[in-house]
Design a protein around this motif. Structure first.
Motif, PDB file in Angstrom:
ATOM      1  N   ASN A  78       0.815  -1.204   0.000  1.00 12.09           N
ATOM      2  CA  ASN A  78       0.000   0.000   0.000  1.00 12.09           C
ATOM      3  C   ASN A  78       0.855   1.264   0.000  1.00 12.09           C
ATOM      4  O   ASN A  78       0.342   2.370   0.171  1.00 12.09           O
ATOM      5  CB  ASN A  78      -0.934   0.008   1.220  1.00 12.09           C
ATOM      6  CG  ASN A  78      -2.036   1.030   1.103  1.00 12.09           C
ATOM      7  OD1 ASN A  78      -2.558   1.291   0.020  1.00 12.09           O
ATOM      8  ND2 ASN A  78      -2.401   1.642   2.221  1.00 12.09           N
ATOM      9  N   GLY A  79       2.166   1.088  -0.177  1.00  6.79           N
ATOM     10  CA  GLY A  79       3.061   2.240  -0.243  1.00  6.79           C
ATOM     11  C   GLY A  79       3.295   2.920   1.094  1.00  6.79           C
ATOM     12  O   GLY A  79       3.653   4.094   1.145  1.00  6.79           O
ATOM     13  N   GLU A  80       3.112   2.171   2.202  1.00 10.73           N
ATOM     14  CA  GLU A  80       3.321   2.766   3.521  1.00 10.73           C
ATOM     15  C   GLU A  80       4.766   2.644   3.987  1.00 10.73           C
ATOM     16  O   GLU A  80       5.174   3.305   4.954  1.00 10.73           O
ATOM     17  CB  GLU A  80       2.384   2.109   4.536  1.00 10.73           C
ATOM     18  CG  GLU A  80       0.912   2.411   4.242  1.00 10.73           C
ATOM     19  CD  GLU A  80      -0.048   1.612   5.088  1.00 10.73           C
ATOM     20  OE1 GLU A  80      -1.266   1.838   4.960  1.00 10.73           O
ATOM     21  OE2 GLU A  80       0.407   0.761   5.887  1.00 10.73           O
ATOM     22  N   ALA A  81       5.555   1.814   3.314  1.00  7.36           N
ATOM     23  CA  ALA A  81       6.970   1.656   3.639  1.00  7.36           C
ATOM     24  C   ALA A  81       7.694   1.078   2.432  1.00  7.36           C
ATOM     25  O   ALA A  81       7.067   0.464   1.558  1.00  7.36           O
ATOM     26  CB  ALA A  81       7.153   0.748   4.859  1.00  7.36           C
ATOM     27  N   SER A  95       7.045   5.616   4.397  1.00  7.32           N
ATOM     28  CA  SER A  95       6.685   6.674   3.462  1.00  7.32           C
ATOM     29  C   SER A  95       5.928   7.771   4.194  1.00  7.32           C
ATOM     30  O   SER A  95       5.635   7.660   5.397  1.00  7.32           O
ATOM     31  CB  SER A  95       5.800   6.106   2.350  1.00  7.32           C
ATOM     32  OG  SER A  95       4.538   5.712   2.895  1.00  7.32           O
ATOM     33  N   TYR A  96       5.581   8.825   3.479  1.00  3.82           N
ATOM     34  CA  TYR A  96       4.747   9.884   4.048  1.00  3.82           C
ATOM     35  C   TYR A  96       3.440   9.275   4.557  1.00  3.82           C
ATOM     36  O   TYR A  96       2.998   9.540   5.680  1.00  3.82           O
ATOM     37  CB  TYR A  96       4.472  10.945   2.978  1.00  3.82           C
ATOM     38  CG  TYR A  96       3.435  11.974   3.365  1.00  3.82           C
ATOM     39  CD1 TYR A  96       3.785  13.077   4.140  1.00  3.82           C
ATOM     40  CD2 TYR A  96       2.110  11.841   2.958  1.00  3.82           C
ATOM     41  CE1 TYR A  96       2.828  14.015   4.502  1.00  3.82           C
ATOM     42  CE2 TYR A  96       1.154  12.776   3.320  1.00  3.82           C
ATOM     43  CZ  TYR A  96       1.519  13.865   4.089  1.00  3.82           C
ATOM     44  OH  TYR A  96       0.568  14.788   4.453  1.00  3.82           O
ATOM     45  N   GLU A 193       7.263  15.344  -2.432  1.00  4.35           N
ATOM     46  CA  GLU A 193       6.760  14.362  -1.476  1.00  4.35           C
ATOM     47  C   GLU A 193       7.801  14.066  -0.395  1.00  4.35           C
ATOM     48  O   GLU A 193       7.461  13.886   0.782  1.00  4.35           O
ATOM     49  CB  GLU A 193       6.370  13.069  -2.185  1.00  4.35           C
ATOM     50  CG  GLU A 193       5.117  13.181  -3.038  1.00  4.35           C
ATOM     51  CD  GLU A 193       3.910  13.624  -2.220  1.00  4.35           C
ATOM     52  OE1 GLU A 193       3.615  12.979  -1.191  1.00  4.35           O
ATOM     53  OE2 GLU A 193       3.274  14.628  -2.604  1.00  4.35           O
ATOM     54  N   MET A 194       9.065  14.023  -0.777  1.00  2.00           N
ATOM     55  CA  MET A 194      10.131  13.818   0.195  1.00  2.00           C
ATOM     56  C   MET A 194      10.242  15.018   1.131  1.00  2.00           C
ATOM     57  O   MET A 194      10.541  14.871   2.319  1.00  2.00           O
ATOM     58  CB  MET A 194      11.457  13.555  -0.518  1.00  2.00           C
ATOM     59  CG  MET A 194      11.506  12.237  -1.264  1.00  2.00           C
ATOM     60  SD  MET A 194      11.396  10.805  -0.150  1.00  2.00           S
ATOM     61  CE  MET A 194      13.016  10.879   0.639  1.00  2.00           C
TER      62      MET A 194
END
Length: 213
Positions: A78-81, A95-96, A193-194
């Motif tokens: 899910n793009g959480e890490a 991630s953000y 985003e970073m």
């Protein structure tokens, strides 16, 4: 390479499942081991960089990174890490989205919402103290693609309180240059985003977290 990971999949799956089962008390209450293992295998099979890293350096760091995400309850698919190789070292990076999830889920003071925004040339941004309380006014210009001048992150608590953090573009750049990942694809392709992740990470230091709750 793909054939090698396919061949190694059953062994890796068993090892990861065994480790997660042994550490079940350290995992989030709603953690689903089977789903996590299946998602981990899908992540590896779809990532040539991680496949190459596994071929050259073995599975130990891959497994350790996945376990770290599991303990935090973060979903890689899910793009959480992310798992990001730097030479012979594999780094685990929330991630953000993952940082927002961690703060919201584990904060000892219940959070209503937490977010970060980019401020660009042409946007209106005012930071002030009103009646002794901090206040931020942000009015972004519609469809603004101007130069980034800064970022800010805000945490609004359910009890009405607020904490926030502000960084200029120069502050963000200083943080980037001090990172060993300063020239990573993430910074090169997703700089804004970073930047949001950087200011959110700084804000998170002022949020009390209890991972044992």
């Amino acid at each position: 390479m793909a054939n090698e990971i396919t061949t190694a999949k059953p062994k890796f799956s068993v090892a990861l499942t065994s480790e997660l089962t042994a550490q079940i008390s350290a995992l989030p209450r709603d953690f689903n081991i089977t789903r996590f293992v299946n998602n981990s295998l899908a992540l590896l099979n779809g990532n040539d960089v991680l496949i190459k890293f596994m071929k050259e350096h073995g599975t130990d760091q891959i497994k350790a990174g996945l376990l770290r995400g599991a303990y935090l309850g973060l979903d890689f698919m899910n793009g959480e890490a992310y798992l990001v190789p730097y030479g012979s070292t594999l780094n685990f990076m929330p991630s953000y989205k993952g940082m927002v999830k961690l703060c919201t889920k584990y904060a000892t003071r219940k959070i209503n919402t937490i977010y970060a925004k980019v401020v660009r040339e042409g946007d209106e941004f005012v930071e002030e103290i009103v009646n002794g309380q901090p206040s931020i006014t942000f009015r972004p210009k519609a469809f603004n693609n101007g130069k980034m001048v800064g970022v800010f992150a805000v945490c609004l608590y359910k009890d009405g309180g607020m904490v926030y953090e502000v960084m200029s573009a120069a502050d963000v750049e200083m943080c980037r240059k001090s990172s060993k990942a300063q020239n990573s694809p993430a910074w090169q392709r997703f700089g804004t985003e970073m930047a949001k992740k950087t200011v959110l990470r700084r804000l998170a230091k002022s949020i009390s977290i209890d991972m044992d709750d």
